[in-house]
Design an enzyme around this catalytic site. Structure first.
Site, PDB file in Angstrom:
ATOM      1  N   GLY A 261       0.814  -1.207   0.000  1.00  0.00           N
ATOM      2  CA  GLY A 261       0.000   0.000   0.000  1.00  0.00           C
ATOM      3  C   GLY A 261       0.848   1.257   0.000  1.00  0.00           C
ATOM      4  O   GLY A 261       0.342   2.369  -0.082  1.00  0.00           O
TER       5      GLY A 261
ATOM      6  N   GLY B 136       8.159   5.466   5.488  1.00  0.00           N
ATOM      7  CA  GLY B 136       7.044   4.674   5.997  1.00  0.00           C
ATOM      8  C   GLY B 136       6.780   4.851   7.480  1.00  0.00           C
ATOM      9  O   GLY B 136       5.664   4.661   7.942  1.00  0.00           O
ATOM     10  N   GLU B 137       7.791   5.188   8.234  1.00  0.00           N
ATOM     11  CA  GLU B 137       7.637   5.203   9.675  1.00  0.00           C
ATOM     12  C   GLU B 137       7.751   6.561  10.331  1.00  0.00           C
ATOM     13  O   GLU B 137       7.184   6.796  11.400  1.00  0.00           O
ATOM     14  CB  GLU B 137       8.652   4.221  10.299  1.00  0.00           C
ATOM     15  CG  GLU B 137       8.136   2.799  10.198  1.00  0.00           C
ATOM     16  CD  GLU B 137       9.223   1.746  10.118  1.00  0.00           C
ATOM     17  OE1 GLU B 137      10.036   1.817   9.185  1.00  0.00           O
ATOM     18  OE2 GLU B 137       9.246   0.855  10.971  1.00  0.00           O
TER      19      GLU B 137
ATOM     20  N   ARG C 112      15.234  13.054  -1.036  1.00  0.00           N
ATOM     21  CA  ARG C 112      14.380  13.352  -2.188  1.00  0.00           C
ATOM     22  C   ARG C 112      13.140  12.464  -2.140  1.00  0.00           C
ATOM     23  O   ARG C 112      13.253  11.246  -2.000  1.00  0.00           O
ATOM     24  CB  ARG C 112      15.135  13.090  -3.494  1.00  0.00           C
ATOM     25  CG  ARG C 112      14.407  13.641  -4.720  1.00  0.00           C
ATOM     26  CD  ARG C 112      14.980  13.124  -6.031  1.00  0.00           C
ATOM     27  NE  ARG C 112      16.403  13.366  -6.187  1.00  0.00           N
ATOM     28  CZ  ARG C 112      16.936  14.533  -6.574  1.00  0.00           C
ATOM     29  NH1 ARG C 112      16.166  15.544  -6.846  1.00  0.00           N
ATOM     30  NH2 ARG C 112      18.250  14.657  -6.691  1.00  0.00           N
TER      31      ARG C 112
END
Lengths: 182, 698
Positions: free
Chosen positions: B469, B664-665, B587
């Site tokens: 996802g 992601g975290e 980036r």
């Protein structure tokens, strides 16, 4: 999957525009009838207890949690899933709006969110109030579709990826598009 | 070519539509137990898991007579008849091998039936007779010990400088305890697998964050070569760490399939079972002591973290590691202690360590700002370290101060009154808070990519990466296009299959970077092998062993989170009405998918701040809040009216050849602290325990 083993009933459903006839175990939910018996996997099983909204379909035109519906109780019903609203080559305005606002990530809650938005916009058009509507009489006609209204009305559809902001924007865009279509 | 070279970015950094969006919005993307005849799956049997009814003890006898008599039930697999595992070192995965019960809900049997209804009823009819033994399931009742190491290989304890001297020189001290509860990843797609054994090969359609890691883990346990196990995961309904490592349901699916050679087995974990079988973030307790000068300059940082693990398999949340590098201080002490209990096995949940640890540290910093009378943004700027306090290495490009200052400007921090509880709007107290966010730039070696030229200037790019996802399927095409110097539309990307070159897990915010480096290296090797205009059918495979300079630099991302919180003066209801994050993450490959991921992190942080509370009943050792009606995660109505994220314009080629770091975290880290700090500012009530429920403010 093999034929059901327990007491069964033959039911007829119109699913995404197709007439289907299926022998179901009387214990079978509408969600399992769709997913397991008819291989219609667009509605998802996220909790099987009506707590997440992933299984939302349009049942006789209204958004409904198919995991809480017993299949035999809906003999003759019309079911529209996200797959029936549009196809990748011919998207429903709500589906296009989800893409325009990136209102999805993993995609698992998405078909339910899409169905929920379609059903919700119809409820708003009918003037049905929600918990956050100032006028609860439902007699004044159209409800103003504010962000708060959208958030309140979609709170039965959980998205753990947190695509909520995009979904709200998508619902607003779709409201404008479908308003034009209506 | 031993490693990749930095690339010129064209597609990277620009918007590209999420390529699997049309399939997902129409419900046509297929998840682990949705594959059917088109994928060769006909007539599957349905598996239903049966969990241990006690927290500790022994299975005396499994009475499956009624189960087997139920129409449609095909077989029951338990410890008396399950295929024997060759290796059982991974205790969590070594299920159905003996009669031991290590935690309530542990898989003790699998019912296989022709239909889901029959399988479920068969499970209900089963009688599991046990010899129950005394268990320990509360952190307070467990003995604390120092683990050999904590998650991600960090040292258990780490100290620096003269702590006693720093303590005695301090004019201001903040010493408090902070707690976070058990948290459950709760992806929307429950863990699931379709499994098939043909006598030679095991095939899994799995809901996993890493197809190769699953094959690599299961194969030796099953006595198979890795190439006898094929794992596919084209679409995965979220994971947030819980699908990063295989858990026992995947082994149950494999053992069930091996019991019925030639038949497909479909196993979907129920939402309730997920709370016992698929990992969770342990509760944490942090004792923080900040010693400072009157102006807030830190003299010492002490973070002593306590958590619990399972006696069955150790996992230790690295709660105190961020305190080793977050701020400058001449003296420092960080420790981890853990109690091993008779409970479900904890595991990765989004930003393990950083999420609970930075919550504690950043609320303590807010308390220090209060104690010193210093603005919370200024306090953090004042404690900026020139080099990494833990390693002494220079930073890759630490731009926390810029994040704080830009974020403050964007958020409108400047007019904030210093005193708490001074702003109201009708019945609402209104406050604002800030916190730092940080996450290391991790990178995993051993990724491989195959690139083949096709007709018409197209390229087939294959790597066993998984898109859970995140947008990996979209952004890896962008990276491949730039690495090959072609248009994105020329890339045919294949992922999510162990028949593709090996890939590491979609985890640690290291997926895109690790896979993208391998793709880049393969592209550059392909050009070296075959030139700029190859004929069709030529290919190159490359494996990446190194890229980032981790020896000489400390590689981290940073961010600043700002929150506005309203607390109802009569009911204590807490609402986060504005939430903003400014991040330094290198980036950004695709601003659209990146923003969604950062929003997802921010909202999971909000969810942890206000809602999530996994409650265990120590008498029975189970999670009481084992569904989405009682384990609350943020819903639409909880989302702030004003949610925004931005990032600094930068490129970090020390970390990846395209200049990006993982995202992601970092979005979840610091968010709960910013919200807790804002709630204090609104009310003057300091809450040090998550979640911030209404009762805390009454």
């Amino acid at each position: 999957m093999a034929e059901p083993s327990g007491p069964t009933a033959l039911i007829r459903l119109r699913v995404d525009g197709r007439d289907r006839e299926v022998e179901v175990d009387v214990r079978t939910t509408l969600l399992d009838a769709l997913r397991e018996r008819l291989q219609v996997t667009s509605p998802k099983k996220g909790c099987d207890h009506g707590q997440c909204g992933s299984c939302t379909v349009l049942l006789d035109g209204r958004r409904s949690l198919s995991c809480l519906a017993l299949a035999v109780a809906h003999d003759g019903a019309e079911v529209v899933t996200a797959a029936g609203l549009g196809s990748p080559d011919d998207l429903h305005p709500v589906q296009q709006a989800f893409l325009d606002h990136d209102g999805l990530q993993c995609g698992y809650c998405t078909p339910g969110q899409v169905c929920s938005v379609v059903g919700m916009l119809d409820e708003v058009a009918q003037g049905q109030p929600s918990h956050v509507t100032d006028d609860l009489s439902g007699e004044t006609g159209a409800v103003a579709l504010t962000d708060d209204e959208v958030r309140e009305r979609l709170s039965g559809n959980i998205c753990r990826c947190g695509a909520y902001a995009g979904i709200v924007a998508a619902a607003r865009q779709a409201a404008e598009t479908t308003e034009a279509v209506r | 070519m031993s490693t990749a070279e930095p690339i010129t970015t064209r597609a990277v950094g620009t918007h590209h539509d999420r390529v699997d969006g049309p399939l997902k919005v129409t419900g046509q993307a297929l998840y682990a137990v949705e594959h059917g005849t088109d994928d060769g799956i006909t007539d599957p049997v349905v598996a239903w898991l049966v969990g241990a009814p006690v927290a500790k003890g022994r299975v005396l006898r499994i009475d499956a007579a009624d189960t087997l008599r139920h129409d449609g039930v095909v077989a029951v697999v338990d410890h008396t008849n399950a295929p024997r595992l060759v290796e059982t070192d991974d205790a969590e995965l070594a299920i159905l091998q003996d009669d031991r019960i290590h935690h309530r809900g542990q898989i003790v049997a699998v019912v296989l039936a022709e239909t889901a209804e029959a399988a479920r009823e068969g499970a209900r009819l089963m009688r599991v007779h046990v010899d129950e033994e005394p268990h320990v399931a509360a952190l307070d009742d467990g003995g604390l010990a120092a683990p050999d190491e904590v998650n991600a290989g960090h040292e258990t304890d780490w100290a620096d400088g003269d702590l006693d001297a720093a303590r005695s020189a301090a004019s201001v001290v903040v010493e408090q305890r902070y707690t976070t509860p058990h948290e459950h990843n709760s992806p929307m797609e429950p863990h699931a697998a379709s499994a098939h054994w043909d006598g030679e090969r095991l095939t899994l359609w799995d809901s996993t964050q890493g197809v190769h890691p699953v094959a690599k883990t299961l194969a030796p346990m099953l006595g198979l070569e890795q190439d006898q196990v094929r794992v596919r995961a084209p679409y995965v309904g979220g994971g947030f760490g819980s699908k990063g490592l295989p858990h026992s349901p995947e082994m149950a699916a494999a053992l069930a399939a091996m019991t019925l050679p030639g038949r497909w087995v479909r196993l979907a974990v129920t939402r309730q079972q997920m709370f016992a079988l698929t990992g969770y973030r342990t509760e944490t307790r942090s004792h923080i002591r900040l010693s400072a000068e009157p102006d807030g300059r830190l003299l010492a940082v002490e973070h002593d973290a306590v958590s619990q693990t399972s006696a069955h398999k150790e996992f230790v949340e690295q709660t105190a590691t961020a305190a080793r590098m977050l701020y400058a201080a001449p003296a420092r002490r960080t420790t981890h202690r853990v109690a091993a209990l008779d409970v479900a096995v904890p595991s990765w949940m989004r930003a393990p360590g950083e999420m609970p640890g930075v919550f504690a540290h950043e609320v303590a910093m807010d308390e220090l700002a209060e104690a010193c009378g210093v603005d919370p943004v200024d306090l953090r700027v004042r404690n900026e370290p020139a080099t990494d306090p833990e390693t002494g290495n220079p930073w890759n490009d630490r731009r926390l101060v810029e994040c704080l200052q830009r974020g403050a400007e964007r958020f409108g921090w400047a007019d904030r009154p210093a005193e708490p509880g001074t702003r109201t709007d009708g019945d609402w107290y209104v406050g604002t808070g800030v916190a730092t966010s940080t996450y290391p730039a991790l990178w995993m070696p051993g990724n491989a990519t195959r690139i083949e030229s096709r007709a018409d200037g197209r390229y087939a790019v294959g790597i066993g990466a998984v898109d859970i996802g995140t947008g990996a399927r979209t952004v890896l095409r962008q990276i491949a296009a730039d690495a090959l110097g072609v248009e994105v539309g020329c890339i045919d990307l294949a992922i999510g299959d162990t028949s593709l070159p090996v890939a590491t897990v979609a985890g640690g915010s290291a997926g895109t970077g690790s896979w993208g480096t391998a793709i880049t290296q393969a592209a550059q090797q392909f050009r070296a092998d075959h030139g700029p205009a190859p004929e069709a059918g030529l290919h190159t495979v490359a494996t990446t062993e190194s890229y980032p300079d981790m020896e000489n630099h400390s590689l981290h991302s940073f961010g600043a989170v700002f929150a506005e919180v309203r607390v109802d003066r009569w009911t204590g209801e807490v609402r986060c009405t504005r939430l903003h994050g400014t991040y330094s993450v290198g980036r950004v490959v695709n601003p659209t998918t990146a923003r969604s991921q950062l929003y997802g992190g921010l909202l999971m942080g909000l969810s942890g701040a206000l809602h999530e509370d996994g409650v265990r009943d120590p008498r029975f050792g189970h999670t009481v809040t084992q569904d989405l009606a009682t384990y609350h995660v943020a819903a639409h109505a909880d989302v702030p009216q004003d949610l925004s994220a931005e990032w600094l314009d930068e490129s970090d080629e020390l970390v990846t050849p395209y200049g990006g770091r993982g995202i992601g975290e970092i979005g979840i880290v610091g968010t709960a602290a910013a919200i807790a700090n804002a709630a204090w500012h609104a009310t003057g009530v300091r809450v040090r325990d998550l979640p911030l429920t209404a009762d805390r403010f009454l």
